[in-house]
Design an enzyme around this catalytic site. Structure first.
Site, PDB file in Angstrom:
ATOM      1  N   GLY A  62       0.818  -1.215   0.000  1.00 34.44           N
ATOM      2  CA  GLY A  62       0.000   0.000   0.000  1.00 34.44           C
ATOM      3  C   GLY A  62       0.845   1.256   0.000  1.00 34.44           C
ATOM      4  O   GLY A  62       0.502   2.251  -0.654  1.00 34.44           O
ATOM      5  N   ASP A  63       1.961   1.234   0.732  1.00 37.33           N
ATOM      6  CA  ASP A  63       2.876   2.377   0.747  1.00 37.33           C
ATOM      7  C   ASP A  63       3.502   2.588  -0.625  1.00 37.33           C
ATOM      8  O   ASP A  63       3.646   3.715  -1.097  1.00 37.33           O
ATOM      9  CB  ASP A  63       3.976   2.149   1.789  1.00 37.33           C
ATOM     10  CG  ASP A  63       3.430   2.030   3.195  1.00 37.33           C
ATOM     11  OD1 ASP A  63       2.632   2.886   3.603  1.00 37.33           O
ATOM     12  OD2 ASP A  63       3.796   1.069   3.899  1.00 37.33           O
TER      13      ASP A  63
END
Length: 451
Positions: free
Chosen positions: A249-250
């Site tokens: 997600g980052d």
């Protein structure tokens, strides 16, 4: 371009071992520890990813005055850190695995968040940003009124991407793109945690937060994008097998931010984020991010073997890849950027002009080796280029001896003819996903058609 990461920084730890017996007085496994590793997590991980990509990064965060915070500062070496005081322990998240399988996660210092102290330098850094990503991990930094005002003001002028947290603050209205995953979006919107309900969740959250666009990430299915000008659109992901999705997600949010900062429209930014997350997982995920931060060489003037020796002597990881790189295209660039993220330097082994002719035919290369070297060394992800005359890279690899040899394609690592050679000195061979529609041959044919 000044990229500012704003958010909560955690200390992540991985303890790996084997479990071959159970505790005598309870039915729980006994894990014999084989390795311990730690790294910056949360906003610190995002900053580290962007630094690995060659960006100018400032991390605006809050840090404690304890021993874990000292370890965090070591992991943030090379990143400009502008930190207020956190009057609470450093949050530490420890993952215990046995045989590669998760056993437990231990959270320490992760109780009720405490509002951090804010400094003028933190506000000034936000106000000077060319692009901002908020990495909210629910530790109260984004709740601070001064931080919110600064983010809203600057977000009205530059791209702002907000990666939210269930216990975090709402995004400010000037946010260009909010990137919750399906579970986070469903919880915040009060909808079912099902992909079919993602559009409804995005619509509710966009109305509530007043932001420009929402993209709900759907794991292996990709991401659903909703903005004011278009109907909900699904941007699909390529299938990727990954044992550990930590950090995906980052990687998605940070890559989408860079695309927006480069002037790409929202759908293209989301697509680039989805592709980058897939590349990240395929190349080993968060475990492949090198802990050491070493000075980058000037690739145009660098001696590849000297660069490798310097990185190796400093305890870093040498990554190499190879190919003709004739008519450099987006697929090449994505593969190179993903390869650079695996270690502390990337060296490109480049087929000479004569080598390309023997492999591709008398009409190739389209671009001379001198120009191909110049194009490759202009990329921030490339540390050095070495040209070889043979048809294959085995001879130059035997001299270079990288820790990781990377190739792009849809074949297995073991099918590469150089695999056995690389493994003979303990190196690893990895392949990164093939980017459909990106082909030197196809580009050459298209150019020929238009004269």
């Amino acid at each position: 371009m000044k990229i500012v990461v704003v958010g909560d920084t955690l200390l992540d730890e991985d303890i790996d071992g084997v479990a071959e017996r159970f505790q005598p007085d309870a039915p729980v496994p006994v894990v014999d520890v084989q390795s311990r590793q730690s790294r910056a997590g949360g906003a610190g991980l995002v900053a580290r990813m962007l630094l690995h990509d060659g960006h100018d990064v400032t991390l605006v965060t809050a840090l404690s005055a304890d021993a874990p915070a000292e370890r965090l500062r070591e992991h943030l070496d090379g990143i400009r850190v502008v930190a207020g005081a956190l009057p609470a322990p450093t949050p530490v998240k420890t993952r215990l695995r046995a045989g590669g399988q998760p056993v437990a996660r231990i959270d320490d210092g992760c109780g009720d968040p405490v509002l951090p102290h804010i400094t003028r330098d933190m506000i000034a850094s936000i106000s000077e940003a060319d692009a901002i990503i908020v990495s909210d991990y629910g530790r109260a930094l984004t709740e601070h009124p001064e931080i919110r005002v600064a983010l809203h003001r600057r977000g009205a002028r530059v791209p702002l991407v907000w990666d939210p947290h269930p216990r975090g603050a709402d995004p400010v209205p000037s946010t260009r793109l909010v990137t919750p995953n399906l579970s986070e979006a469903a919880k915040a919107a009060g909808t079912a945690p099902e992909p079919d309900a993602a559009a409804e969740a995005a619509a509710r959250l966009r109305e509530r937060w007043g932001c420009i666009a929402i993209s709900v990430t759907l794991g292996s299915q990709g991401a659903l994008l909703l903005d004011a000008d278009h109907a909900p659109a699904l941007i699909p992901a390529r299938p990727v097998e990954a044992a550990d999705a930590c950090g995906a997600g980052d990687r998605y949010a940070s890559s989408a931010l860079i695309a927006l900062a480069e002037g790409e429209p929202l759908p293209e930014a989301v697509r680039r984020g989805v592709d980058a997350a897939g590349d990240f997982l395929a190349s080993g995920g968060v475990a492949a991010l090198g802990a050491a931060r070493l000075p980058r060489a000037n690739a145009a003037d660098a001696d590849a073997f000297a660069v490798a020796e310097q990185v190796r002597a400093s305890g870093g990881t040498v990554v190499a890849t190879g190919g003709c790189f004739d008519l450099l295209h987006a697929g090449h660039v994505r593969t190179l950027a993903a390869a650079r993220g695996l270690g502390d330097c990337l060296i490109v082994c480049l087929n000479s002009d004569d080598s390309v002719r023997r492999l591709k035919g008398a009409e190739r290369p389209l671009i001379t080796e001198r120009d191909r070297v110049e194009l490759l060394t202009a990329l921030s992800c490339v540390d050095a280029v070495v040209v070889f005359e043979e048809d294959g890279p085995q001879a130059v690899l035997d001299r270079l001896r990288p820790d990781i040899w990377v190739k792009g394609g849809d074949y297995s690592a073991q099918s590469l003819p150089e695999a056995a050679l690389v493994e003979s000195w303990g190196g690893r061979v990895l392949t990164l996903p093939y980017h459909l529609g990106r082909s030197t041959t196809a580009l050459a044919e298209a150019i020929a058609r238009v004269g």
